[in-house]
Scaffold this motif. Structure first.
Motif, PDB file in Angstrom:
ATOM      1  N   ARG B  30       0.799  -1.250  -0.067  1.00  0.00           N
ATOM      2  CA  ARG B  30      -0.036  -0.091   0.062  1.00  0.00           C
ATOM      3  C   ARG B  30       1.113   1.370  -0.080  1.00  0.00           C
ATOM      4  N   GLN B  31       1.799   1.060   0.862  1.00  0.00           N
ATOM      5  CA  GLN B  31       2.743   2.214   0.972  1.00  0.00           C
ATOM      6  C   GLN B  31       3.504   2.576  -0.285  1.00  0.00           C
ATOM      7  N   VAL B  32       4.156   1.573  -0.927  1.00  0.00           N
ATOM      8  CA  VAL B  32       4.817   1.746  -2.452  1.00  0.00           C
ATOM      9  C   VAL B  32       3.622   2.185  -3.305  1.00  0.00           C
ATOM     10  N   TYR B  33       2.414   1.394  -3.452  1.00  0.00           N
ATOM     11  CA  TYR B  33       1.476   2.072  -4.263  1.00  0.00           C
ATOM     12  C   TYR B  33       1.312   3.377  -4.325  1.00  0.00           C
ATOM     13  N   ARG B  34       0.898   3.928  -2.880  1.00  0.00           N
ATOM     14  CA  ARG B  34       0.828   5.272  -2.799  1.00  0.00           C
ATOM     15  C   ARG B  34       1.799   6.261  -3.128  1.00  0.00           C
ATOM     16  N   PHE B  35       3.160   5.627  -2.864  1.00  0.00           N
ATOM     17  CA  PHE B  35       4.029   6.726  -3.181  1.00  0.00           C
ATOM     18  C   PHE B  35       4.135   6.621  -4.882  1.00  0.00           C
ATOM     19  N   LEU B  36       3.999   5.753  -5.446  1.00  0.00           N
ATOM     20  CA  LEU B  36       3.903   5.684  -6.836  1.00  0.00           C
ATOM     21  C   LEU B  36       2.693   6.548  -7.593  1.00  0.00           C
ATOM     22  N   VAL B  37       1.710   6.551  -6.791  1.00  0.00           N
ATOM     23  CA  VAL B  37       0.652   7.314  -7.512  1.00  0.00           C
ATOM     24  C   VAL B  37       0.997   8.720  -7.163  1.00  0.00           C
ATOM     25  N   HIS B  38       1.538   9.141  -6.100  1.00  0.00           N
ATOM     26  CA  HIS B  38       1.807  10.641  -6.098  1.00  0.00           C
ATOM     27  C   HIS B  38       2.870  11.157  -7.018  1.00  0.00           C
ATOM     28  N   LEU B  39       3.812   9.994  -7.403  1.00  0.00           N
ATOM     29  CA  LEU B  39       4.829  10.385  -8.295  1.00  0.00           C
ATOM     30  C   LEU B  39       4.162  10.390  -9.762  1.00  0.00           C
ATOM     31  N   THR B  40       3.523   9.266 -10.194  1.00  0.00           N
ATOM     32  CA  THR B  40       2.783   9.147 -11.448  1.00  0.00           C
ATOM     33  C   THR B  40       1.781  10.255 -11.722  1.00  0.00           C
ATOM     34  N   ARG B  41       1.029  10.117 -10.734  1.00  0.00           N
ATOM     35  CA  ARG B  41      -0.267  10.831 -10.773  1.00  0.00           C
ATOM     36  C   ARG B  41      -1.262  10.049 -11.929  1.00  0.00           C
ATOM     37  N   ASP B  42      -0.795   8.739 -12.047  1.00  0.00           N
ATOM     38  CA  ASP B  42      -1.566   7.703 -12.690  1.00  0.00           C
ATOM     39  C   ASP B  42      -1.773   6.469 -12.271  1.00  0.00           C
ATOM     40  N   VAL B  43      -3.032   6.064 -11.716  1.00  0.00           N
ATOM     41  CA  VAL B  43      -3.296   4.962 -11.004  1.00  0.00           C
ATOM     42  C   VAL B  43      -2.836   3.802 -11.870  1.00  0.00           C
ATOM     43  N   HIS B  44      -3.128   3.657 -13.091  1.00  0.00           N
ATOM     44  CA  HIS B  44      -2.981   2.248 -13.721  1.00  0.00           C
ATOM     45  C   HIS B  44      -1.149   2.240 -13.736  1.00  0.00           C
ATOM     46  N   GLN B  45      -0.440   3.359 -14.183  1.00  0.00           N
ATOM     47  CA  GLN B  45       0.977   3.195 -14.039  1.00  0.00           C
ATOM     48  C   GLN B  45       1.521   2.917 -12.685  1.00  0.00           C
ATOM     49  N   ALA B  46       0.871   3.446 -11.790  1.00  0.00           N
ATOM     50  CA  ALA B  46       1.261   3.086 -10.552  1.00  0.00           C
ATOM     51  C   ALA B  46       1.197   1.636 -10.115  1.00  0.00           C
ATOM     52  N   GLU B  47       0.083   1.199 -10.694  1.00  0.00           N
ATOM     53  CA  GLU B  47      -0.152  -0.406 -10.474  1.00  0.00           C
ATOM     54  C   GLU B  47       0.921  -1.116 -10.826  1.00  0.00           C
ATOM     55  N   ASP B  48       1.109  -0.763 -12.285  1.00  0.00           N
ATOM     56  CA  ASP B  48       2.146  -1.447 -12.945  1.00  0.00           C
ATOM     57  C   ASP B  48       3.592  -1.515 -12.417  1.00  0.00           C
ATOM     58  N   LEU B  49       3.812  -0.087 -11.956  1.00  0.00           N
ATOM     59  CA  LEU B  49       5.217   0.025 -11.377  1.00  0.00           C
ATOM     60  C   LEU B  49       5.498  -0.577 -10.068  1.00  0.00           C
ATOM     61  N   THR B  50       4.283  -0.733  -9.298  1.00  0.00           N
ATOM     62  CA  THR B  50       4.192  -1.445  -7.839  1.00  0.00           C
ATOM     63  C   THR B  50       4.343  -2.859  -8.293  1.00  0.00           C
ATOM     64  N   GLN B  51       4.011  -3.603  -9.267  1.00  0.00           N
ATOM     65  CA  GLN B  51       4.199  -4.940  -9.660  1.00  0.00           C
ATOM     66  C   GLN B  51       5.868  -5.049 -10.036  1.00  0.00           C
ATOM     67  N   GLU B  52       5.966  -4.052 -10.797  1.00  0.00           N
ATOM     68  CA  GLU B  52       7.643  -4.153 -11.452  1.00  0.00           C
ATOM     69  C   GLU B  52       8.600  -3.970 -10.050  1.00  0.00           C
ATOM     70  N   THR B  53       8.142  -3.412  -9.116  1.00  0.00           N
ATOM     71  CA  THR B  53       8.927  -2.902  -7.829  1.00  0.00           C
ATOM     72  C   THR B  53       8.989  -4.189  -7.068  1.00  0.00           C
ATOM     73  N   PHE B  54       7.899  -4.902  -6.840  1.00  0.00           N
ATOM     74  CA  PHE B  54       8.114  -6.249  -6.208  1.00  0.00           C
ATOM     75  C   PHE B  54       8.796  -7.541  -7.128  1.00  0.00           C
ATOM     76  N   ILE B  55       8.585  -7.175  -8.341  1.00  0.00           N
ATOM     77  CA  ILE B  55       9.368  -8.170  -8.947  1.00  0.00           C
ATOM     78  C   ILE B  55      10.953  -7.955  -8.903  1.00  0.00           C
ATOM     79  N   THR B  56      11.192  -6.716  -9.037  1.00  0.00           N
ATOM     80  CA  THR B  56      12.762  -6.530  -8.859  1.00  0.00           C
ATOM     81  C   THR B  56      13.016  -6.816  -7.466  1.00  0.00           C
TER      82      THR B  56
END
Lengths: 170, 195
Positions: B30-56
């Motif tokens: 949740r924390q990672v996703y919210r951080f990425l939402v604030h950065l990207t301001r795009d919920v879809h992109q934030a979701e994708d990047l959250t997945q990539e974050t955990f895969i990495t």
């Protein structure tokens, strides 16, 4: 419409910090957790990535290091370096004995020296070679040193200068 | 998730237990996703990047030395993912195409969940700041990271980050003081709604 004065104008930085900390966070999609859980690799994948490579390295490097250590430890006895060293040592000891004894007594003492010299020992036996070296040292210390004779005849000293005539200084 | 739990979680992760990986996800996503939402301001992109974050994270968990907390480490990965994504987008016209498409879903602070006018106004002004200022404010005040943790995430000295945060806060305050009240300027953002 004229822009109104903001009611925030008199608010402090502390108020703003508190408001930022209290800001409602964006909603998290419900299915995101399940999608993230699906990204978890199998148990073996993580274990393999983490332990297999070090294990392979240990498996290769361990025997290699052991082989190198054994080679280093056995090197002097295998290639004859040790034998050569001992031969040189024996030869130098014999030369020392020959130099130490005068020529007149050489033949007389040669026999005794040879008799004092220990027999050839097994070169692989370190204690025997040390005993031989000690015996040689003992023979050398017990031998009489030849009387030293200066090889040149003593000549009368030659005058390096003559007295200066008194009139020469005037 | 507390920092005290990190060593236990880390040792278990290194043992390769999937249930621990799931625990890590539940504790931090949740924390990672919210951080990425604030950065990207795009919920879809934030979701994708959250997945990539955990895969990495799964790929690099063996190299994690535990000097920082797992939360900070995940923030660092997420921030790097966002930077990489930005670079890729700058090289292409994908962003413009995506913005033009109806599927593009910006994070909208005027969502019904945010009934507070003041909160909406704050979000709007926060979005008005440049990327650098917004990032430090989000990390420090919204994500709750200390300056030291921010330093690990952004790879900048702590003193610089303190100064940047103070500067961004002053700019945000100035913009709030200068702006017209939210109710006078409209009730809804002109951006698209959250899906």
């Amino acid at each position: 419409m004229h822009p109104e004065r903001s009611p925030n104008a008199d608010r402090s930085t502390e108020w703003l910090e508190a408001r930022l900390r209290a800001l409602p966070q964006p909603a998290v999609p419900e299915d995101l957790e399940s999608r993230l859980l699906a990204t978890i690799p199998a148990d073996a994948v993580i274990v393999r990535r983490r332990w297999v490579m070090p294990a392979v390295w240990a498996g290769v490097a361990g025997p290699l290091a052991a082989a190198c250590l054994l080679a280093v430890l056995n090197w002097p006895r295998r290639d004859g370096t040790d034998r050569g060293t001992r031969s040189r040592l024996d030869k130098s000891v014999q030369q020392s004995v020959a130099i130490a004894r005068p020529k007149s007594t050489e033949s007389a003492n040669a026999q005794s020296a040879r008799g004092a010299m220990p027999p050839k020992f097994d070169l692989g036996d370190d204690s025997a070679s040390i005993a031989a070296w000690r015996e040689t040292r003992r023979v050398l210390e017990g031998a009489e040193m030849p009387a030293f004779s200066w090889p040149l005849k003593a000549a009368p000293p030659t005058a390096a200068s003559t007295s200066i005539p008194a009139d020469l200084l005037e | 998730m507390t920092k005290l739990d990190d060593p236990r979680l880390l040792s278990s992760l290194r043992a390769g237990r999937p249930e621990t990986c799931a625990e890590l996800i539940r504790a931090h996503y949740r924390q990672v996703y919210r951080f990425l939402v604030h950065l990207t301001r795009d919920v879809h992109q934030a979701e994708d990047l959250t997945q990539e974050t955990f895969i990495t994270a799964w790929e690099k968990i063996g190299k994690f030395e535990g000097r920082a907390t797992l939360a900070t480490w995940l923030h660092r990965i997420a921030y790097t993912k966002w930077i990489d994504c930005q670079r890729a987008r700058r090289r292409s016209a994908l962003l413009r195409e995506r913005i033009a498409s109806p599927e593009f879903s910006l994070f909208d602070p005027s969502d019904a969940a945010m009934a507070d006018d003041e909160a909406r106004r704050l979000y709007r002004e926060l979005d008005g700041l440049d990327e650098s200022a917004r990032t430090v404010l989000v990390l420090h005040y919204l994500q709750g990271l200390s300056y030291r943790e921010m330093s690990a995430v952004l790879d900048e000295p702590t003193g610089t980050l303190k100064w940047r945060t103070c500067e961004a806060l002053n700019r945000l305050r100035a913009s709030l003081c200068d702006e017209v009240p939210f109710h006078a300027s409209g009730t809804k953002s002109e951006r698209g709604p959250i899906d």
